[in-house]
Design an enzyme around this catalytic site. Structure first.
Site, PDB file in Angstrom:
ATOM      1  N   HIS A 119       0.816  -1.225   0.000  1.00 11.21           N
ATOM      2  CA  HIS A 119       0.000   0.000   0.000  1.00 11.21           C
ATOM      3  C   HIS A 119       0.849   1.275   0.000  1.00 11.21           C
ATOM      4  CE1 HIS A 119      -3.444  -2.536   0.554  1.00 11.21           C
ATOM      5  NE2 HIS A 119      -3.113  -2.897   1.784  1.00 11.21           N
ATOM      6  N   ASP A 156      -2.354 -11.636  -1.229  1.00  9.02           N
ATOM      7  CA  ASP A 156      -2.897 -10.992  -0.034  1.00  9.02           C
ATOM      8  C   ASP A 156      -4.331 -10.580  -0.393  1.00  9.02           C
ATOM      9  OD1 ASP A 156      -1.828  -9.366   2.623  1.00  9.02           O
ATOM     10  OD2 ASP A 156      -3.418  -8.272   1.578  1.00  9.02           O
ATOM     11  N   HIS A 158      -5.957  -7.919   0.199  1.00 10.84           N
ATOM     12  CA  HIS A 158      -6.130  -6.503  -0.141  1.00 10.84           C
ATOM     13  C   HIS A 158      -5.444  -6.187  -1.467  1.00 10.84           C
ATOM     14  CE1 HIS A 158      -6.410  -6.745   4.316  1.00 10.84           C
ATOM     15  NE2 HIS A 158      -7.480  -6.013   4.062  1.00 10.84           N
ATOM     16  N   ASP A 233      -4.355 -13.239   5.099  1.00 12.36           N
ATOM     17  CA  ASP A 233      -5.647 -12.615   5.392  1.00 12.36           C
ATOM     18  C   ASP A 233      -6.838 -13.050   4.532  1.00 12.36           C
ATOM     19  OD1 ASP A 233      -4.562 -11.132   3.311  1.00 12.36           O
ATOM     20  OD2 ASP A 233      -4.381  -9.265   4.459  1.00 12.36           O
TER      21      ASP A 233
HETATM   22 ZN   LIG Z   1      -3.718  -7.613   3.372  1.00 10.97          ZN
END
Ligand SMILES: [Zn+2]
Length: 299
Positions: A119, A156, A158, A233
């Protein structure tokens, strides 16, 4: 048995308020577990240099992180309170991916027992990610002429918005990302190939999509090196993930990625990325499953 080097940064800890949702405790537990896996050599990572970080990030961001000049909104978006120790930790976490990427080119597989800070953008860090480790590693290797074409396999839950933004327009980098649709980041940055899953997606559908898109990504990317963001996650017990993969499903995911890369002759630099299970031991178990899977020979 092949040797697999794993670079750790758990000893470089930093202060967090009580009850903070970032699972700082997991890193030491993952390291301790990895040290017991045959063939895995755990080492403390060196810090990425300011010069290496400046290949990815603006001078302004690097200097303000170094000097502690983030404004309140930036600190909130980052989700972690600034401290000198956080800066050191972030440099080590990035350095671990730099070292793992070089080790992967020598050994075929290497790992960062953390990292996957997807991110972080050029001008700002967000979502627990101060610096973008994978993009910094790509630019570091390219500066030495070690590789040109790279593939990012981001499993992941996200979306790797910062990585997508940093690699947009880079014809020699290809990003594959499997995301939870109704999840952070809510303003997306398109990658090269993506799958968005609805809440509650379980093993069967997830693995079927992975088996469809990873070969396509390999064909289109023709990479000399792959970076894997093996987040824990997507797990059904994750507090932030919203998907419903089982531990067995995550092991199958890792095994499929390992075998696909190995069959294609592509070295893999594995990072562990996110994991926010209610009980940190579940995240640790999933992370160690990843370490075990990638350090084992092909099944
Ligand atoms: Zn994540």
């Amino acid at each position: 048995m092949q040797r697999v080097r794993a670079f750790a940064h758990d000893v470089f800890t930093y202060p967090l308020p009580e009850g903070h949702r970032f699972p700082l405790a997991k890193y030491r537990l993952v390291r301790q577990g990895a040290e017991t896996i045959e063939g895995v050599e755990v080492r403390d990572a060196d810090a990425a240099t300011w010069e290496q970080l400046a290949r990815t990030h603006s001078a302004d961001w690097v200097e303000r992180v170094r000097d502690g000049h983030l404004d309140r909104r930036e600190e909130l978006a980052l989700g972690l309170p600034w401290s000198e120790q956080l800066v050191e930790r972030s440099r080590r976490a990035t350095g671990a991916t730099l070292q793992a990427a070089r080790a992967a080119l020598e050994d075929g597989i290497a790992m960062n027992l953390g990292g996957g800070t997807h991110h972080a953008f050029a001008h700002v860090g967000r979502g627990f990610c101060v610096f973008n480790d994978v993009v910094t590693a790509i630019r570091d290797l390219r500066a030495d002429g070690r590789v040109r074409r790279v593939l990012v396999v981001d499993v992941d839950v996200h979306q790797g918005d910062g990585t997508h933004a940093l690699l947009a327009g880079d014809a020699d980098a290809f990003t594959l990302s499997l995301n939870g649709f109704r999840n952070y980041p809510f303003r997306r940055v398109p990658g090269d190939l993506e799958v968005d899953f609805p809440d509650g997606t379980a093993d069967g559908r997830y693995l079927a999509e992975l088996e469809r898109v990873l070969p396509e990504a390999l064909r289109r990317a023709r990479p000399e090196l792959a970076f894997v963001l093996a987040g824990a996650d997507p797990y059904e017990g994750d507090r932030l993930g919203r998907l419903a993969l089982t531990k067995r499903g995550l092991l199958e995911r890792d095994g499929f990625v390992r075998d696909a890369l190995s069959t294609a002759g592509v070295p893999a630099c594995v990072t562990l990325a996110g994991g926010y299970a209610e009980d940190v031991r579940d995240t640790v178990e999933i992370n160690l499953g990843t370490v075990r899977t990638f350090s084992a020979s092909r099944s």
